[in-house]
Design a protein around this motif. Structure first.
Motif, PDB file in Angstrom:
ATOM      1  N   GLY A  36     130.493 -99.029 -29.625  1.00 29.20           N
ATOM      2  CA  GLY A  36     130.491 -98.090 -28.513  1.00 29.20           C
ATOM      3  C   GLY A  36     129.353 -97.102 -28.588  1.00 29.20           C
ATOM      4  O   GLY A  36     128.823 -96.667 -27.568  1.00 29.20           O
ATOM      5  N   ASN A  37     128.969 -96.722 -29.801  1.00 24.95           N
ATOM      6  CA  ASN A  37     127.884 -95.768 -30.015  1.00 24.95           C
ATOM      7  C   ASN A  37     127.225 -96.076 -31.344  1.00 24.95           C
ATOM      8  O   ASN A  37     127.781 -95.785 -32.412  1.00 24.95           O
ATOM      9  CB  ASN A  37     128.436 -94.338 -30.008  1.00 24.95           C
ATOM     10  CG  ASN A  37     127.363 -93.290 -30.290  1.00 24.95           C
ATOM     11  OD1 ASN A  37     126.172 -93.601 -30.327  1.00 24.95           O
ATOM     12  ND2 ASN A  37     127.780 -92.055 -30.506  1.00 24.95           N
ATOM     13  N   PRO A  38     126.028 -96.688 -31.327  1.00 26.55           N
ATOM     14  CA  PRO A  38     125.370 -97.018 -32.601  1.00 26.55           C
ATOM     15  C   PRO A  38     124.988 -95.792 -33.410  1.00 26.55           C
ATOM     16  O   PRO A  38     124.672 -95.914 -34.594  1.00 26.55           O
ATOM     17  CB  PRO A  38     124.124 -97.798 -32.163  1.00 26.55           C
ATOM     18  CG  PRO A  38     123.884 -97.385 -30.750  1.00 26.55           C
ATOM     19  CD  PRO A  38     125.237 -97.109 -30.161  1.00 26.55           C
ATOM     20  N   GLY A  39     125.046 -94.604 -32.800  1.00 25.40           N
ATOM     21  CA  GLY A  39     124.764 -93.367 -33.508  1.00 25.40           C
ATOM     22  C   GLY A  39     126.006 -92.595 -33.865  1.00 25.40           C
ATOM     23  O   GLY A  39     125.956 -91.365 -34.064  1.00 25.40           O
ATOM     24  N   LEU A 263     121.533 -97.536 -27.633  1.00 25.92           N
ATOM     25  CA  LEU A 263     121.030 -96.341 -28.290  1.00 25.92           C
ATOM     26  C   LEU A 263     122.113 -95.273 -28.262  1.00 25.92           C
ATOM     27  O   LEU A 263     122.885 -95.197 -27.293  1.00 25.92           O
ATOM     28  CB  LEU A 263     119.776 -95.807 -27.592  1.00 25.92           C
ATOM     29  CG  LEU A 263     118.570 -96.754 -27.519  1.00 25.92           C
ATOM     30  CD1 LEU A 263     117.512 -96.171 -26.586  1.00 25.92           C
ATOM     31  CD2 LEU A 263     117.997 -97.008 -28.902  1.00 25.92           C
ATOM     32  N   GLY A 264     122.190 -94.448 -29.323  1.00 27.68           N
ATOM     33  CA  GLY A 264     123.214 -93.412 -29.332  1.00 27.68           C
ATOM     34  C   GLY A 264     122.961 -92.336 -30.370  1.00 27.68           C
ATOM     35  O   GLY A 264     122.100 -92.484 -31.250  1.00 27.68           O
ATOM     36  N   PHE A 265     123.717 -91.256 -30.248  1.00 25.08           N
ATOM     37  CA  PHE A 265     123.587 -90.152 -31.201  1.00 25.08           C
ATOM     38  C   PHE A 265     124.906 -89.408 -31.308  1.00 25.08           C
ATOM     39  O   PHE A 265     125.765 -89.468 -30.424  1.00 25.08           O
ATOM     40  CB  PHE A 265     122.484 -89.181 -30.756  1.00 25.08           C
ATOM     41  CG  PHE A 265     122.896 -88.277 -29.622  1.00 25.08           C
ATOM     42  CD1 PHE A 265     123.448 -87.019 -29.864  1.00 25.08           C
ATOM     43  CD2 PHE A 265     122.761 -88.697 -28.301  1.00 25.08           C
ATOM     44  CE1 PHE A 265     123.844 -86.191 -28.829  1.00 25.08           C
ATOM     45  CE2 PHE A 265     123.149 -87.877 -27.252  1.00 25.08           C
ATOM     46  CZ  PHE A 265     123.691 -86.621 -27.517  1.00 25.08           C
ATOM     47  N   THR A 266     125.047 -88.658 -32.403  1.00 25.63           N
ATOM     48  CA  THR A 266     126.137 -87.700 -32.602  1.00 25.63           C
ATOM     49  C   THR A 266     125.527 -86.427 -33.178  1.00 25.63           C
ATOM     50  O   THR A 266     124.761 -86.493 -34.146  1.00 25.63           O
ATOM     51  CB  THR A 266     127.200 -88.239 -33.574  1.00 25.63           C
ATOM     52  OG1 THR A 266     127.764 -89.431 -33.038  1.00 25.63           O
ATOM     53  CG2 THR A 266     128.305 -87.215 -33.783  1.00 25.63           C
ATOM     54  N   TYR A 267     125.870 -85.306 -32.576  1.00 24.25           N
ATOM     55  CA  TYR A 267     125.327 -84.027 -33.048  1.00 24.25           C
ATOM     56  C   TYR A 267     126.469 -83.057 -33.292  1.00 24.25           C
ATOM     57  O   TYR A 267     127.296 -82.807 -32.403  1.00 24.25           O
ATOM     58  CB  TYR A 267     124.362 -83.442 -32.027  1.00 24.25           C
ATOM     59  CG  TYR A 267     123.760 -82.120 -32.459  1.00 24.25           C
ATOM     60  CD1 TYR A 267     122.816 -82.071 -33.488  1.00 24.25           C
ATOM     61  CD2 TYR A 267     124.164 -80.918 -31.875  1.00 24.25           C
ATOM     62  CE1 TYR A 267     122.272 -80.866 -33.906  1.00 24.25           C
ATOM     63  CE2 TYR A 267     123.630 -79.709 -32.273  1.00 24.25           C
ATOM     64  CZ  TYR A 267     122.687 -79.687 -33.294  1.00 24.25           C
ATOM     65  OH  TYR A 267     122.156 -78.489 -33.710  1.00 24.25           O
ATOM     66  N   GLU A 268     126.536 -82.513 -34.509  1.00 25.40           N
ATOM     67  CA  GLU A 268     127.545 -81.533 -34.857  1.00 25.40           C
ATOM     68  C   GLU A 268     127.019 -80.138 -34.534  1.00 25.40           C
ATOM     69  O   GLU A 268     126.124 -79.623 -35.218  1.00 25.40           O
ATOM     70  CB  GLU A 268     127.910 -81.637 -36.335  1.00 25.40           C
ATOM     71  CG  GLU A 268     128.675 -82.893 -36.679  1.00 25.40           C
ATOM     72  CD  GLU A 268     129.394 -82.784 -38.008  1.00 25.40           C
ATOM     73  OE1 GLU A 268     129.656 -81.643 -38.449  1.00 25.40           O
ATOM     74  OE2 GLU A 268     129.693 -83.825 -38.606  1.00 25.40           O
ATOM     75  N   THR A 276     128.419 -86.281 -28.403  1.00 25.20           N
ATOM     76  CA  THR A 276     127.823 -87.611 -28.590  1.00 25.20           C
ATOM     77  C   THR A 276     127.300 -88.128 -27.258  1.00 25.20           C
ATOM     78  O   THR A 276     127.692 -87.655 -26.178  1.00 25.20           O
ATOM     79  CB  THR A 276     128.862 -88.623 -29.129  1.00 25.20           C
ATOM     80  OG1 THR A 276     129.720 -89.035 -28.064  1.00 25.20           O
ATOM     81  CG2 THR A 276     129.687 -88.030 -30.252  1.00 25.20           C
ATOM     82  N   GLY A 277     126.459 -89.123 -27.326  1.00 25.60           N
ATOM     83  CA  GLY A 277     125.967 -89.800 -26.138  1.00 25.60           C
ATOM     84  C   GLY A 277     125.461 -91.181 -26.507  1.00 25.60           C
ATOM     85  O   GLY A 277     124.989 -91.409 -27.628  1.00 25.60           O
ATOM     86  N   ALA A 278     125.574 -92.120 -25.565  1.00 26.91           N
ATOM     87  CA  ALA A 278     125.118 -93.481 -25.844  1.00 26.91           C
ATOM     88  C   ALA A 278     124.800 -94.196 -24.540  1.00 26.91           C
ATOM     89  O   ALA A 278     125.391 -93.911 -23.492  1.00 26.91           O
ATOM     90  CB  ALA A 278     126.176 -94.261 -26.630  1.00 26.91           C
ATOM     91  N   VAL A 279     123.854 -95.119 -24.606  1.00 19.75           N
ATOM     92  CA  VAL A 279     123.581 -96.065 -23.529  1.00 19.75           C
ATOM     93  C   VAL A 279     123.676 -97.452 -24.144  1.00 19.75           C
ATOM     94  O   VAL A 279     123.124 -97.723 -25.213  1.00 19.75           O
ATOM     95  CB  VAL A 279     122.203 -95.822 -22.880  1.00 19.75           C
ATOM     96  CG1 VAL A 279     121.089 -95.826 -23.912  1.00 19.75           C
ATOM     97  CG2 VAL A 279     121.930 -96.859 -21.795  1.00 19.75           C
ATOM     98  N   ARG A 280     124.401 -98.343 -23.484  1.00 19.63           N
ATOM     99  CA  ARG A 280     124.631 -99.683 -24.018  1.00 19.63           C
ATOM    100  C   ARG A 280     124.182-100.745 -23.019  1.00 19.63           C
ATOM    101  O   ARG A 280     124.231-100.561 -21.813  1.00 19.63           O
ATOM    102  CB  ARG A 280     126.111 -99.896 -24.347  1.00 19.63           C
ATOM    103  CG  ARG A 280     126.705 -98.858 -25.273  1.00 19.63           C
ATOM    104  CD  ARG A 280     128.002 -99.329 -25.927  1.00 19.63           C
ATOM    105  NE  ARG A 280     128.955 -99.877 -24.988  1.00 19.63           N
ATOM    106  CZ  ARG A 280     129.859 -99.153 -24.327  1.00 19.63           C
ATOM    107  NH1 ARG A 280     129.893 -97.835 -24.477  1.00 19.63           N
ATOM    108  NH2 ARG A 280     130.712 -99.721 -23.503  1.00 19.63           N
ATOM    109  N   ASP A 281     123.785-101.864 -23.545  1.00 21.53           N
ATOM    110  CA  ASP A 281     123.383-103.025 -22.744  1.00 21.53           C
ATOM    111  C   ASP A 281     122.282-102.691 -21.748  1.00 21.53           C
ATOM    112  O   ASP A 281     122.336-103.073 -20.572  1.00 21.53           O
ATOM    113  CB  ASP A 281     124.588-103.628 -22.021  1.00 21.53           C
ATOM    114  CG  ASP A 281     125.416-104.509 -22.939  1.00 21.53           C
ATOM    115  OD1 ASP A 281     124.822-105.322 -23.671  1.00 21.53           O
ATOM    116  OD2 ASP A 281     126.651-104.363 -22.948  1.00 21.53           O
TER     117      ASP A 281
END
Length: 466
Positions: A36-39, A263-268, A276-281
């Motif tokens: 769901g979120n590679p980051g 592409l994705g990320f997680t920020y604390e 978090t945020g992600a774009v898939r496919d």
């Protein structure tokens, strides 16, 4: 052409939900969160999916009608229920079905900051808007809709079956930011698509004309593109073994090919709050093999059949009115079949979330992976969307996540989307000596009678997590 339209419309009407999996998103002790979120932040060193059982995902939905609306016991007139369902729906209603079956999955930690994961899964994704004008025309005719335009642009659908090979890297940039990316290689099995169609059919009154009504077909341009169907359609004598070998060949890069990325990320933001945020496919398919397209186009105006009396020609033979009319239609409204490669874009997905931790603090399973404490209670919001032929389709989810113990976790979620305003979901996962099992299902209130549900989805899987 008419046959194809009828068959495809029927298929989409009988089956039909978004590909978003909110119950598995941001679950840091499940490898599926990387899909769901590679980051995403993760709390394990390696994983191996049980082949063919690490993830089985099914979802189906219809925004405008349910099976109960058509097949209920209130009366015996099915035709009347179909007619009412068509009248109550709009051209913005849609149907979708998505299935994913993970064939293989594994991952391992390269160092304290990097995690590499890879796998193979098969996916079926189909989506169609409801072409209300054409449904009315086919079901009721045009006698009650004089001066009303029947819009062909409402015909918009896509469907594909493919195998996806992927490899991704999750990287902890620092104590606050985790980023990730995934490369996907698509091996196409089947594809059918029809978007960007134009045209209208309208009937007007002409009391001063040669007939009571005049019919117009204006700017008709309908294109249906397919790949993977023509060879099976033409090989009627193909054995089951030959057909199976053909499909397996397409699954292993023997058919049409494509490429994409996640592409994705997680920020604390702080110890308790993260986003978090992600774009898939974000990808493309090149449909070059076994392609066949059907094009229906042209303009036509007619006053209908104009019988002459007596109905005889100069040879004293009956005038073939219908044959003459059919020849005129075929001369103006063309029906072509051709084989030309085409390109399709994958329906990319966007997701963003915010999560807040509270309650009793817990140490992570492996203190080397994350230096910060975790909380036993998590509350979050997710906004997701999927790109479709006429724009993005959105869903919003609120959830409460509770870590019951170091080995058990549960999540309760409420999702608001086009299919339902009362979608409650539940996820449970448990680990027994490295063996993990999870089960997630949405729209639990519909379980007593799924025929009344506008949507339902579930995911289940088993794997080894170290």
């Amino acid at each position: 052409m008419r046959y194809w339209i009828a068959v495809i419309f029927t298929c989409f009407l009988t089956g039909a939900s978004a590909q978003h999996k909110p119950l598995l998103y941001n679950v840091d002790n499940l490898p599926q969160t990387l899909r769901g979120n590679p980051g995403a932040q993760i709390k394990f060193n390696s994983h191996i999916g049980i082949p063919f059982f690490s993830q089985i995902s099914l979802s189906a939905g219809s925004s405008g009608v349910t099976l109960f609306d058509i097949f209920n016991d209130e009366n015996d007139n099915v035709n009347l229920r179909v007619r009412e369902a068509i009248r109550n729906m709009t051209f913005k209603d849609h149907f979708s079905v998505n299935e994913q079956w993970e064939i293989a999955s594994l991952g391992w930690r390269l160092d304290n900051r990097s995690y590499l994961s890879a796998g193979i899964y098969q996916e079926l994704d189909a989506f169609s808007y409801f072409p209300k004008d054409l449904a009315l025309l086919m079901n009721e005719g045009n006698s009650n809709y004089i001066n009303q335009s029947f819009d062909f642009s409402q015909v918009a659908f896509t469907a594909e079956v493919m195998t996806v090979y992927h490899i991704g890297l999750n990287f902890r940039w620092d104590n606050d930011l985790t980023v990730g990316g995934r490369v996907k290689f698509y091996s196409g099995i089947f594809n059918v698509e029809s978007t960007g169609n134009t045209g209208e059919f309208v009937t007007v009154e002409t009391p001063e004309g040669p007939n009571v009504y005049r019919h117009f077909a204006r700017n008709i341009d309908v294109l249906i593109q397919t790949s993977g169907f023509a060879s099976l359609k033409n090989e009627e004598g193909m054995s089951v073994q030959e057909a199976t070998a053909d499909l397996l060949g397409r699954s292993f890069f023997g058919g049409n090919l494509g490429i994409g990325v996640d592409l994705g990320f997680t920020y604390e933001v702080n110890e308790q709050f993260k986003v978090t945020g992600a774009v898939r496919d974000l990808g493309v398919m090149f449909q070059q093999q076994d392609v066949e397209s059907y094009h229906y186009y042209g303009d036509y105006q007619t006053d209908g059949l104009e019988p002459l009396f007596p109905e005889l020609d100069e040879n004293d033979e009956a005038i073939p009115y219908w044959d003459i009319f059919e020849d005129e239609v075929n001369a103006n409204l063309r029906d072509d079949t051709f084989n030309k490669p085409y390109r399709t874009w994958r329906p990319f997905k966007l997701v963003a979330s915010a999560e807040y931790g509270f309650g009793r603090k817990l140490f992570p399973c492996n203190y080397r992976l994350v230096s910060k404490l975790r909380y036993s209670n998590l509350a979050g919001m997710q906004l997701s969307s999927v790109n479709r032929p006429q724009g993005m389709v959105y869903a919003m989810t609120a959830y409460y996540d509770r870590k019951i113990s170091e080995k058990q976790r549960v999540r309760l979620a409420y999702t608001l989307d086009d299919y339902s305003f009362k979608n409650i979901g539940l996820m449970y996962t448990s680990t027994f000596n490295k063996f993990n099992v999870y089960l997630a299902a949405n729209n639990l209130l519909a379980l007593p009678n799924l025929a009344k549900a506008n949507s339902f989805s579930m995911q289940l899987g088993m794997q080894l997590i170290f």
